[in-house]
Design a protein around this motif. Structure first.
Motif, PDB file in Angstrom:
ATOM      1  N   ILE A 177       0.848  -1.186   0.000  1.00  0.00           N
ATOM      2  CA  ILE A 177       0.000   0.000   0.000  1.00  0.00           C
ATOM      3  C   ILE A 177       0.890   1.245   0.000  1.00  0.00           C
ATOM      4  CG2 ILE A 177      -1.736   1.290   1.291  1.00  0.00           C
ATOM      5  CD1 ILE A 177      -2.720  -1.386   2.419  1.00  0.00           C
ATOM      6  N   MET A 178       0.743   2.079  -1.016  1.00  0.00           N
ATOM      7  CA  MET A 178       1.626   3.233  -1.145  1.00  0.00           C
ATOM      8  C   MET A 178       1.214   4.399  -0.269  1.00  0.00           C
ATOM      9  SD  MET A 178       4.187   2.488  -3.066  1.00  0.00           S
ATOM     10  CE  MET A 178       4.856   3.998  -3.785  1.00  0.00           C
ATOM     11  N   ASP A 179      -0.052   4.543   0.026  1.00  0.00           N
ATOM     12  CA  ASP A 179      -0.509   5.632   0.880  1.00  0.00           C
ATOM     13  C   ASP A 179       0.062   5.457   2.286  1.00  0.00           C
ATOM     14  OD1 ASP A 179      -2.773   6.553   2.998  1.00  0.00           O
ATOM     15  OD2 ASP A 179      -2.787   7.883   1.246  1.00  0.00           O
ATOM     16  N   THR A 180       0.750   6.462   2.770  1.00  0.00           N
ATOM     17  CA  THR A 180       1.461   6.358   4.046  1.00  0.00           C
ATOM     18  C   THR A 180       0.532   6.047   5.211  1.00  0.00           C
ATOM     19  OG1 THR A 180       3.228   7.837   3.330  1.00  0.00           O
ATOM     20  CG2 THR A 180       2.902   7.605   5.697  1.00  0.00           C
ATOM     21  N   ASP A 181      -0.585   6.766   5.306  1.00  0.00           N
ATOM     22  CA  ASP A 181      -1.506   6.570   6.426  1.00  0.00           C
ATOM     23  C   ASP A 181      -2.150   5.191   6.375  1.00  0.00           C
ATOM     24  OD1 ASP A 181      -0.925   9.091   7.371  1.00  0.00           O
ATOM     25  OD2 ASP A 181      -2.623  10.038   6.357  1.00  0.00           O
ATOM     26  N   LYS A 182      -2.561   4.747   5.177  1.00  0.00           N
ATOM     27  CA  LYS A 182      -3.183   3.427   5.049  1.00  0.00           C
ATOM     28  C   LYS A 182      -2.177   2.320   5.333  1.00  0.00           C
ATOM     29  CE  LYS A 182      -6.886   4.588   1.797  1.00  0.00           C
ATOM     30  NZ  LYS A 182      -7.441   4.341   0.430  1.00  0.00           N
ATOM     31  N   ALA A 183      -0.948   2.510   4.865  1.00  0.00           N
ATOM     32  CA  ALA A 183       0.076   1.498   5.120  1.00  0.00           C
ATOM     33  C   ALA A 183       0.302   1.334   6.615  1.00  0.00           C
ATOM     34  CB  ALA A 183       1.380   1.876   4.430  1.00  0.00           C
ATOM     35  N   LYS A 184       0.251   2.427   7.354  1.00  0.00           N
ATOM     36  CA  LYS A 184       0.443   2.359   8.798  1.00  0.00           C
ATOM     37  C   LYS A 184      -0.762   1.729   9.489  1.00  0.00           C
ATOM     38  CE  LYS A 184       2.630   3.070  12.628  1.00  0.00           C
ATOM     39  NZ  LYS A 184       3.863   2.291  12.926  1.00  0.00           N
ATOM     40  N   SER A 185      -1.963   2.168   9.132  1.00  0.00           N
ATOM     41  CA  SER A 185      -3.154   1.695   9.839  1.00  0.00           C
ATOM     42  C   SER A 185      -3.524   0.268   9.468  1.00  0.00           C
ATOM     43  CB  SER A 185      -4.338   2.629   9.554  1.00  0.00           C
ATOM     44  OG  SER A 185      -4.678   2.624   8.176  1.00  0.00           O
ATOM     45  N   VAL A 186      -3.318  -0.120   8.224  1.00  0.00           N
ATOM     46  CA  VAL A 186      -3.705  -1.463   7.771  1.00  0.00           C
ATOM     47  C   VAL A 186      -2.601  -2.485   8.011  1.00  0.00           C
ATOM     48  CG1 VAL A 186      -4.365  -2.850   5.768  1.00  0.00           C
ATOM     49  CG2 VAL A 186      -5.291  -0.543   6.031  1.00  0.00           C
ATOM     50  N   LEU A 187      -1.362  -2.101   7.752  1.00  0.00           N
ATOM     51  CA  LEU A 187      -0.246  -3.057   7.760  1.00  0.00           C
ATOM     52  C   LEU A 187       0.727  -2.884   8.916  1.00  0.00           C
ATOM     53  CD1 LEU A 187       0.742  -2.779   3.980  1.00  0.00           C
ATOM     54  CD2 LEU A 187      -1.006  -4.244   5.005  1.00  0.00           C
ATOM     55  N   ASN A 188       0.626  -1.770   9.645  1.00  0.00           N
ATOM     56  CA  ASN A 188       1.644  -1.396  10.626  1.00  0.00           C
ATOM     57  C   ASN A 188       2.999  -1.209   9.944  1.00  0.00           C
ATOM     58  OD1 ASN A 188       2.592  -0.804  13.277  1.00  0.00           O
ATOM     59  ND2 ASN A 188       3.447  -2.857  13.439  1.00  0.00           N
ATOM     60  N   MET A 189       2.982  -0.560   8.779  1.00  0.00           N
ATOM     61  CA  MET A 189       4.184  -0.399   7.969  1.00  0.00           C
ATOM     62  C   MET A 189       4.575   1.070   7.875  1.00  0.00           C
ATOM     63  SD  MET A 189       4.866  -1.764   4.086  1.00  0.00           S
ATOM     64  CE  MET A 189       4.927  -3.479   4.647  1.00  0.00           C
ATOM     65  N   ASN A 190       5.878   1.317   8.013  1.00  0.00           N
ATOM     66  CA  ASN A 190       6.446   2.660   7.859  1.00  0.00           C
ATOM     67  C   ASN A 190       6.810   2.842   6.387  1.00  0.00           C
ATOM     68  OD1 ASN A 190       8.061   4.957   7.784  1.00  0.00           O
ATOM     69  ND2 ASN A 190       9.007   4.541   9.767  1.00  0.00           N
TER      70      ASN A 190
END
Length: 291
Positions: A177-190
């Protein structure tokens, strides 16, 4: 239990002063994880919780015990012990290997590496959770002339990523997921760190192949692919892998007592994949479907 509830712990294992690798599977004769015939070593532990994860047994860094009901004899008194189970229904997921043990295990396939220009790929989970021991293992393989690769999401400190990647002939690098906020909320990814690390590897002369999982409701859409291609454009890469969603890991969730949030989701049809493939090919990439 959902994936987000699975405890994330450090997976670095030290026993009697010796570093060990915590592995949950060694898959032989793989054709989809790098060049030629490969042996894939799956490291246990992952910091992310991708809803589509096909290896939920990889997420916890702990060694887990499960019971396969299909093998269970329903003994009057269950010891809940792998070694005591008469039918093998009780199984451990995860084992700690010394580097010598792990080297011996993968070298059983050396003839296939040599004949097919294949090698060893370290996967997971997330191999960066055990970066120190993985780096040492890859050094041993490189000294033997074995082609090495890792599969990673690249979400760790840049020094750790670069040190490990320098022991690789190629890095299969996931972009989700390229969107920063979605990557954090969905994947716990920085996601900013992920992108910075991919750029760093390419600029350091390391062969990187981006890989994009095509997940209904998450990444199987043209906006996300456009963002990926826009980011990659200055890096002048020539190859990309598109990995369509599948349900191969569904039975593992029930075995582990975890909730499969993607249960019932239909894998994408070829007609849904085609526009994304066309986008990548139009951008000049050689596209491989399935890795």
């Amino acid at each position: 239990m959902t994936l987000s509830a699975v405890p994330r712990i450090s997976c670095e294992v030290i026993e009697d002063g010796e570093a060990k690798a915590r592995i949950f599977n060694i898959q032989r004769y793989s054709l989809n994880d790098g060049n030629g015939i490969r042996t894939v070593v799956f490291f246990k532990g992952c910091p992310h919780y991708c809803p589509w994860c096909a290896n939920p047994e990889s997420i916890s860094g702990k060694i887990e015990t499960v019971r396969r009901l299909s093998k269970c004899l329903h003994c009057p008194t269950c010891q809940n012990d792998v070694d005591e189970c008469p039918s093998g229904a009780m199984e451990s997921i995860g084992r700690d290997y010394s580097l010598a043990e792990l080297e011996k295990e993968v070298l059983k396939d050396d003839v296939f590496f040599r004949s097919s220009k294949g090698g060893v790929t370290l996967s997971g989970g997330e191999v960066l959770m055990q970066a120190a021991v993985a780096t040492r293992f890859l050094k041993r393989l490189k000294s033997l002339g074995i082609h090495t690769a890792i599969e990673t999401a690249g979400d760790a400190a840049s020094e750790k990523v670069l040190t490990l990647a320098r022991q690789c002939d190629e890095v299969l690098f996931d972009l989700k997921i390229m969107d920063t906020d979605k990557a954090k909320s969905v994947l716990n990814m920085n996601q900013p760190r992920v992108l910075a690390n991919l750029k760093l590897l390419v600029e350091s002369g390391i062969r990187v192949i981006p890989r994009v999982p095509l997940i209904p409701g998450y990444t199987l859409e043209q906006g996300n692919m456009a963002a990926i291609l826009q980011f990659l454009a200055p890096l002048k890469l020539t190859e990309i892998h598109l990995l369509p969603f599948h349900q191969y890991g569904e039975a593992k969730y029930q075995l582990l007592g975890r909730t499969r949030t993607m249960k019932g989701i239909v894998p994408p049809h070829a007609s849904e994949i085609a526009p994304l493939r066309q986008m990548a090919e139009s951008a000049g990439y050689h596209v491989t479907i399935g890795g």
